[in-house]
Design an enzyme around this catalytic site. Structure first.
Site, PDB file in Angstrom:
ATOM      1  N   TYR A  65     103.577 -51.026 -69.646  1.00 53.73           N
ATOM      2  CA  TYR A  65     102.768 -50.058 -68.465  1.00 53.73           C
ATOM      3  C   TYR A  65     104.367 -49.716 -67.092  1.00 53.73           C
ATOM      4  O   TYR A  65     103.721 -49.830 -65.874  1.00 53.73           O
ATOM      5  CB  TYR A  65     102.190 -51.566 -67.802  1.00 53.73           C
ATOM      6  CG  TYR A  65     101.120 -51.732 -68.476  1.00 53.73           C
ATOM      7  CD1 TYR A  65     101.401 -52.356 -69.598  1.00 53.73           C
ATOM      8  CD2 TYR A  65      99.650 -51.314 -68.387  1.00 53.73           C
ATOM      9  CE1 TYR A  65     100.033 -52.904 -70.525  1.00 53.73           C
ATOM     10  CE2 TYR A  65      98.823 -51.405 -68.988  1.00 53.73           C
ATOM     11  CZ  TYR A  65      98.714 -52.481 -70.540  1.00 53.73           C
ATOM     12  OH  TYR A  65      98.087 -52.734 -71.455  1.00 53.73           O
ATOM     13  N   ASN A 115      98.495 -46.179 -75.360  1.00 52.53           N
ATOM     14  CA  ASN A 115      98.396 -45.153 -74.665  1.00 52.53           C
ATOM     15  C   ASN A 115      99.182 -45.705 -73.025  1.00 52.53           C
ATOM     16  O   ASN A 115     100.002 -44.271 -72.561  1.00 52.53           O
ATOM     17  CB  ASN A 115      97.389 -45.148 -73.869  1.00 52.53           C
ATOM     18  CG  ASN A 115      96.139 -45.798 -73.328  1.00 52.53           C
ATOM     19  OD1 ASN A 115      96.476 -46.798 -73.987  1.00 52.53           O
ATOM     20  ND2 ASN A 115      95.815 -46.659 -72.150  1.00 52.53           N
ATOM     21  N   VAL A 168      91.595 -53.007 -75.166  1.00 50.25           N
ATOM     22  CA  VAL A 168      90.986 -53.644 -74.195  1.00 50.25           C
ATOM     23  C   VAL A 168      90.909 -55.186 -73.508  1.00 50.25           C
ATOM     24  O   VAL A 168      91.548 -55.663 -74.715  1.00 50.25           O
ATOM     25  CB  VAL A 168      89.296 -53.669 -75.405  1.00 50.25           C
ATOM     26  CG1 VAL A 168      88.076 -54.425 -74.292  1.00 50.25           C
ATOM     27  CG2 VAL A 168      88.732 -52.617 -75.299  1.00 50.25           C
ATOM     28  N   HIS A 221      86.928 -48.927 -72.294  1.00 52.98           N
ATOM     29  CA  HIS A 221      86.907 -48.157 -73.077  1.00 52.98           C
ATOM     30  C   HIS A 221      85.917 -48.326 -74.487  1.00 52.98           C
ATOM     31  O   HIS A 221      86.457 -47.782 -75.141  1.00 52.98           O
ATOM     32  CB  HIS A 221      87.961 -48.604 -73.255  1.00 52.98           C
ATOM     33  CG  HIS A 221      88.995 -48.790 -72.496  1.00 52.98           C
ATOM     34  ND1 HIS A 221      89.532 -48.301 -72.123  1.00 52.98           N
ATOM     35  CD2 HIS A 221      90.486 -49.863 -72.733  1.00 52.98           C
ATOM     36  CE1 HIS A 221      91.063 -48.680 -71.558  1.00 52.98           C
ATOM     37  NE2 HIS A 221      91.455 -49.838 -71.253  1.00 52.98           N
ATOM     38  N   HIS A 244      96.423 -48.599 -81.953  1.00 55.10           N
ATOM     39  CA  HIS A 244      96.237 -49.660 -80.609  1.00 55.10           C
ATOM     40  C   HIS A 244      94.706 -49.244 -80.312  1.00 55.10           C
ATOM     41  O   HIS A 244      94.539 -50.153 -79.868  1.00 55.10           O
ATOM     42  CB  HIS A 244      96.766 -48.508 -79.446  1.00 55.10           C
ATOM     43  CG  HIS A 244      96.709 -49.444 -78.107  1.00 55.10           C
ATOM     44  ND1 HIS A 244      96.873 -49.932 -77.916  1.00 55.10           N
ATOM     45  CD2 HIS A 244      96.398 -48.427 -76.969  1.00 55.10           C
ATOM     46  CE1 HIS A 244      96.411 -50.504 -76.425  1.00 55.10           C
ATOM     47  NE2 HIS A 244      96.404 -49.505 -75.799  1.00 55.10           N
ATOM     48  N   ASP A 267      99.059 -55.601 -75.696  1.00 54.58           N
ATOM     49  CA  ASP A 267      98.448 -54.904 -74.213  1.00 54.58           C
ATOM     50  C   ASP A 267     100.186 -56.251 -73.194  1.00 54.58           C
ATOM     51  O   ASP A 267      99.240 -56.835 -72.748  1.00 54.58           O
ATOM     52  CB  ASP A 267      97.419 -55.042 -73.714  1.00 54.58           C
ATOM     53  CG  ASP A 267      96.690 -53.914 -74.705  1.00 54.58           C
ATOM     54  OD1 ASP A 267      96.559 -54.259 -76.017  1.00 54.58           O
ATOM     55  OD2 ASP A 267      96.758 -53.062 -73.864  1.00 54.58           O
TER      56      ASP A 267
END
Ligand code: NAG
Ligand code: NAG
Ligand code: NAG
Ligand code: NAG
Ligand code: FE2
Length: 466
Positions: A196, A230, A353, A325, A315, A164
Site C-alpha cells: 500500500y 491493484n 475486498v 468492489h 486478486h 491485502d
C-alpha cells in the site's frame, strides 16, 4: 490469551451468528474492529534495519521453477551493490554451494531504490532443509527453508492464504497469527495488495522497503507465491510514472518463464500435490490477449493424476457479495468461469475486498445474452470461491454487504484474518479461516474440501443437512 484459549468464545459467537441466517449461509453482522486501520510508524520494531554497513534486508524467497526444485532468493542492500551471491548448503551435508544472482535498481518519481538482488538456486533436492547465506563478512545473514516434497498425487501439503496485507497494526496481527497457527503453513499463496505504498504522497516507495523488512520474518523462511493486486500497479502519470507494476516487478520475481508465460503477472507452479495458476486482474483477459492465450493452453496441461488439486489465485474476486468492489471481477468471470468449470478447478482464492467470504460450488455460465439464464446455480463441477482480502491493509474493513445474503454465499464476515488449506491426500483437504480476534487466531470457518477430480461429492454446508 493463547491460541486455544479463544475457542470457547468462538463457539458462542458462531451460535449467535446462526440466528442471523437469511437466504444464504452465515453472515456475521458483527464488526470486530471499528477503529480506523493505521499503519505502524516507520520507527516500529518490525521495520528495524539490520545493523551494519550494507547489511542485506527485505529478504524473501519464492519458488524458482515449475516443480519446486529451485528457489528465488531476493534481498536489498542500501549502501552499495555488494554481492549477489547466495551460499547454500543442505542440512545433512556441510558442502557449501554458490549461486550467482543479479542486481537491479529503479527510480520512481524522486525515489531511488536500494540495490535489489535476485538469485535463483537450482537443482535442489526435494523435501530437504537448506540454509542460505547472503551478504559479505560481518553483516552476512543466514536463513533457511525446506523444499517441498516431490510432485505427486498424495503428498500432504499446507498452504497459508493471506491477502491485502499492508503494514498496519492489524497486518502485524495477521502475520503473527499465521506464524503461530499450529496448522503450520509451509508456503503462502498471497492473493495480492502488498505494501500500500501507493497510498502515501508520491507513492512513497520507502513503504515498499519497510514492508519488505516487516514481512521478512516469514518471507525469508518459506516461499510466498505472489499475485499482483491493484496496489501493485503504481501507475502515476502525474508523477511521470507510466510503467505499470514497476516497483512490484523489480522487487518480486516469479518463475513465469518456467510455465511458458510471457509476463510475471500470470504463471503457474506445481507444488507437492497442487497445481497453482496465478492470474492478473489488472491485465487484459479477453480473447486474443496474451493472458487468455496462455491460460487456454495452460489448463489442458494440468494432469490431475499427478497433481490432484487445482487452485487459481487472482486478486479481484469473481464472486463477491459485499458492496465494496462489487462486480469488479466480472470481466474475468465472464471470460474464464466456463474454463474453471470445464477443468474442475477445486478452489479460487482472491482478495481485494477487505473482508472474508466463502461461496458454495456454483456457476453462472449458461447465459448467452438472449436466454435470460443469468442466475448462479449449484454446480458440482465448479470451484469454491474464497475472498481472503482481510490481511490488514490500510483502508479499513469492508463492512457493507449486499442484503439479503445471496444463496450461493456460504459464509461472510468483516474481520481481519488469514486462512489455510491443508491437503491430506488426493481426496480431501481441510480448509479453515482464522479471524484475528482479541489478539489470538481463532478458527472461525472450516470445511472439508472434496477434490473435484477424485472425489466430486457435495461438501456444501448450507444447502442441505445429512
Ligand atoms: C520527494 O518529494 C517530496 C515532495 O515533493 C519531498 O517531501 C521528499 O523529501 C522528496 N524525496 C526525495 C528523496 O528527494
Ligand atoms: C508486531 O508483532 C510482533 C510479534 O507479535 C511483536 O513482537 C511486535 O512488537 C509487533 N509490532 C508492532 C509495531 O505492533
Ligand atoms: C452500502 O452500499 C450501498 C450500495 O453501494 C450504498 O447505497 C449504501 O449507502 C452503503 N451504505 C453505507 C452505510 O455505506
Ligand atoms: C438460488 O435461488 C435461485 C432461485 O430460487 C435458484 O435458481 C438457484 O439454483 C439457487 N442457487 C443456489 C446456489 O442454491
Ligand atoms: Fe485490492
Amino acid at each position: 490469551m493463547g491460541y486455544f484459549g479463544c475457542n470457547i468464545l468462538v463457539v458462542l459467537v458462531l451460535v449467535l451468528n446462526e440466528s442471523h441466517l437469511c437466504n444464504g449461509g452465515v453472515t456475521s453482522s458483527f464488526v470486530r474492529k471499528v477503529d480506523k486501520t493505521i499503519d505502524m510508524p516507520l520507527d516500529s520494531d518490525v521495520f528495524r534495519v539490520p545493523p551494519g554497513y550494507n547489511a542485506p534486508q527485505q529478504v524473501h524467497i519464492t519458488q524458482g521453477d515449475h516443480v519446486g526444485k529451485a528457489v528465488i532468493v531476493s534481498w536489498v542492500t542500501m549502501d552499495e551493490p555488494g554481492s549477489s551471491t547466495v551460499v547454500y548448503w543442505s542440512e545433512n551435508c556441510q558442502q557449501k554451494n554458490k549461486a550467482n544472482g543479479k542486481v537491479t535498481t529503479y527510480k520512481f518519481y524522486n525515489y531511488t531504490s536500494g540495490y535489489i538482488h535476485h538469485c535463483t538456486i537450482e537443482n535442489l533436492k526435494f523435501n530437504t532443509k537448506y540454509y542460505y547465506k547472503i551478504g559479505i563478512g560481518r553483516v552476512a545473514r543466514t536463513f533457511w527453508f525446506t523444499t517441498p516434497p516431490e510432485v505427486g498425487p498424495d503428498v500432504p501439503y499446507t498452504f497459508g492464504l493471506i491477502g491485502d496485507l499492508g503494514q498496519s497494526f492489524d497486518s502485524n496481527k495477521t502475520l503473527t497469527h499465521y506464524e503461530l497457527n499450529p496448522i503450520k503453513g509451509q508456503a503462502v499463496l498471497f492473493v495480492g495488495d502488498i505494501s500500500y505504498a501507493d497510498k502515501y504522497p508520491n507513492h512513497d516507495n520507502n513503504r515498499w522497503d519497510s514492508w519488505g523488512r516487516f514481512a521478512e520474518r516469514s518471507t525469508a523462511y518459506q516461499p510466498w507465491i505472489w499475485t499482483a493486486g491493484n496496489h501493485e500497479i503504481d501507475f502515476a502519470p502525474e508523477l511521470g510514472e507510466t510503467e505499470p507494476f514497476k516497483p512490484y516487478t523489480h522487487r518480486y520475481h516469479v518463475p513465469y518463464r518456467a510455465s511458458g508465460s510471457t509476463s510475471p503477472l500470470w504463471y503457474s507452479i506445481k507444488r507437492a500435490s497442487a497445481y497453482i495458476i496465478v492470474l492478473s486482474s489488472y491485465s487484459a483477459c479477453g480473447k486474443y490477449t496474451p493472458q487468455y492465450k496462455w491460460l487456454k493452453k495452460e489448463l489442458p496441461k494440468v494432469n490431475r493424476i499427478e497433481t490432484p488439486w487445482l487452485f487459481v489465485v487472482v486478486h479481484a474476486p469473481l464472486y463477491n457479495s459485499y458492496n465494496n468492489h462489487y462486480m469488479e471481477g466480472e470481466t474475468m468471470r465472464v471470460v474464464y468461469e466456463q474454463w474453471f468449470v470445464k477443468y474442475k478447478v477445486d478452489m479460487v482464492f482472491a482478495g481485494h475486498v477487505h473482508a472474508y467470504e466463502r461461496t458454495e460450488r456454483i456457476s453462472n455460465v449458461a447465459y448467452n445474452i438472449v436466454n435470460e439464464e443469468c442466475t448462479p446455480i449449484p454446480d458440482q463441477s465448479a470451484p469454491i470461491y474464497i475472498t481472503i482480502g482481510d490481511g490488514g491493509n490500510l483502508e479499513g474493513l469492508a463492512t457493507n454487504m449486499t442484503e439479503p445474503q445471496p444463496n450461493y454465499s456460504a459464509f461472510r464476515e468483516a474481520s481481519y484474518g488469514h486462512a489455510t488449506i491443508a491437503i491430506q491426500n488426493r481426496y480431501h483437504a481441510v480448509y479453515s479461516w482464522h479471524r484475528n480476534h482479541d489478539g489470538c487466531a481463532v478458527e472461525a470457518d472450516r470445511i472439508w474440501v472434496n477434490n473435484r477430480f477424485w472425489y466430486p461429492f457435495d461438501e456444501s454446508t448450507t444447502a442441505k443437512s445429512g
